[in-house]
Write an enzyme that holds these catalytic residues in place. Structure first.
Site, PDB file in Angstrom:
ATOM      1  N   ARG A 101      12.514   4.770   0.175  1.00  0.00           N
ATOM      2  CA  ARG A 101      11.164   5.252   0.458  1.00  0.00           C
ATOM      3  C   ARG A 101      11.004   5.412   1.968  1.00  0.00           C
ATOM      4  NH1 ARG A 101       8.159   0.898  -3.354  1.00  0.00           N
ATOM      5  NH2 ARG A 101       9.941  -0.290  -2.611  1.00  0.00           N
ATOM      6  N   ASP A 133       9.943   6.357   5.643  1.00  0.00           N
ATOM      7  CA  ASP A 133       8.617   6.359   6.235  1.00  0.00           C
ATOM      8  C   ASP A 133       8.290   7.725   6.827  1.00  0.00           C
ATOM      9  OD1 ASP A 133       6.215   5.195   6.868  1.00  0.00           O
ATOM     10  OD2 ASP A 133       7.050   3.658   8.189  1.00  0.00           O
ATOM     11  N   TYR A 177      21.952   3.740   6.974  1.00  0.00           N
ATOM     12  CA  TYR A 177      21.086   4.471   7.895  1.00  0.00           C
ATOM     13  C   TYR A 177      21.781   4.621   9.243  1.00  0.00           C
ATOM     14  CZ  TYR A 177      17.032   3.794   4.803  1.00  0.00           C
ATOM     15  OH  TYR A 177      16.164   3.820   3.739  1.00  0.00           O
ATOM     16  N   ARG A 183      14.024   0.068  12.369  1.00  0.00           N
ATOM     17  CA  ARG A 183      13.404   0.492  13.620  1.00  0.00           C
ATOM     18  C   ARG A 183      12.994  -0.694  14.480  1.00  0.00           C
ATOM     19  NH1 ARG A 183       8.768   3.867  11.303  1.00  0.00           N
ATOM     20  NH2 ARG A 183       8.076   3.855  13.485  1.00  0.00           N
TER      21      ARG A 183
END
Length: 261
Positions: free
Chosen positions: A50, A52, A111, A198
């Site tokens: 999901r 962002d 990622y 992040r």
């Protein structure tokens, strides 16, 4: 009812994230509307991550069910035709077993976070990198990153809006490399907390700038306090690049569906 699996890439800038929302465009909404236009069926989709608002993907995985039987090539081409001019592309499509679930069947997500650390500003990569304008020490950042590997309480790196049931996660990989003026943070785990990647990148940047010693990252992790975290890196540098599937065992009770990076 046949189940289809998609490999999808998208530019996250125009969207409020992966998940369908009432008052903002989302990647999920765009895909579901494309399916409706070519098949005549209004069906829900399920994504592996999901992502962002503003986060990109080159390897998002999606599944959905249709009553009609289609070949993978037909699904891919029909969806891409219906998606224009949205910055979303279906790279691959295939028929999969009914038990396949894009989110819950995932055993690892990968990622990449991209930083541009030259003095000159980004011109062609606005909203594609974190433009920091200062050379970072990747060796120091890697030493600090190693302190985050393994199974930990990642409360410090968790958004206040995170919906995960537990802050406990296993971080399998956090590898920092340089390609010219770009610094790449390669991060892998079964799943992530909301803003975890992040937040970790923003914290490690403090080390790379020489503002924090390496050891402080370990202290920040152990604090289990969101206030101890460094800045949250902007979304434009983050990319979901790959999702792995297989017979991997559950990791310390973690829920593979709780990926909100």
């Amino acid at each position: 009812m046949p189940r289809y699996k998609l490999l999808v890439e998208y530019d996250g800038v125009p969207y409020a994230g992966w998940q369908r929302q009432a008052n903002a465009p989302s990647v999920q909404q765009a895909l579901e509307e494309a399916i409706l236009r070519f098949s005549g069926e209004a069906v829900p989709t399920r994504g592996a991550g999901r992502t962002d608002a503003g986060v990109h993907a080159t390897g998002q995985v999606v599944h959905f069910d249709l009553t009609g039987h289609w070949t993978g090539l037909r699904i891919r081409d029909a969806m891409n035709a219906q998606l224009r001019p949205e910055p979303i592309a279906v790279i691959e499509a295939e028929l999969v077993p009914d038990e396949f679930d894009a989110r819950r069947s995932a055993v690892k997500r990968h990622y990449i976070y991209r930083v541009l650390d030259r003095r000159a500003p980004a011109a062609l990569e606005i909203n594609r990198v974190w433009d920091v304008r200062k050379r970072l020490d990747i060796d120091a950042m890697q030493q600090a990153a190693n302190l985050l590997l393994g199974w930990h309480d990642f409360t410090t790196f968790r958004s206040a809006d995170c919906q995960a049931k537990s802050p406990m996660k296993t971080l399998d990989r956090l590898e920092i490399t340089r390609e010219g003026d770009h610094v790449l943070f390669g991060v892998s785990a079964r799943s992530f907390l909301h803003n975890q990647v992040r937040s970790m990148v923003g914290t490690l940047k403090k080390v790379g700038e020489g503002k924090w010693p390496v050891a402080r990252v370990g202290e920040v992790l152990e604090a289990c306090d969101r206030k101890a975290c460094g800045p949250v890196a902007p979304p434009g540098g983050l990319y979901l690049v790959q999702v792995d599937y297989g017979s991997g065992a559950e990791q310390l009770g973690e829920d593979p569906a709780e990926d909100e990076a």
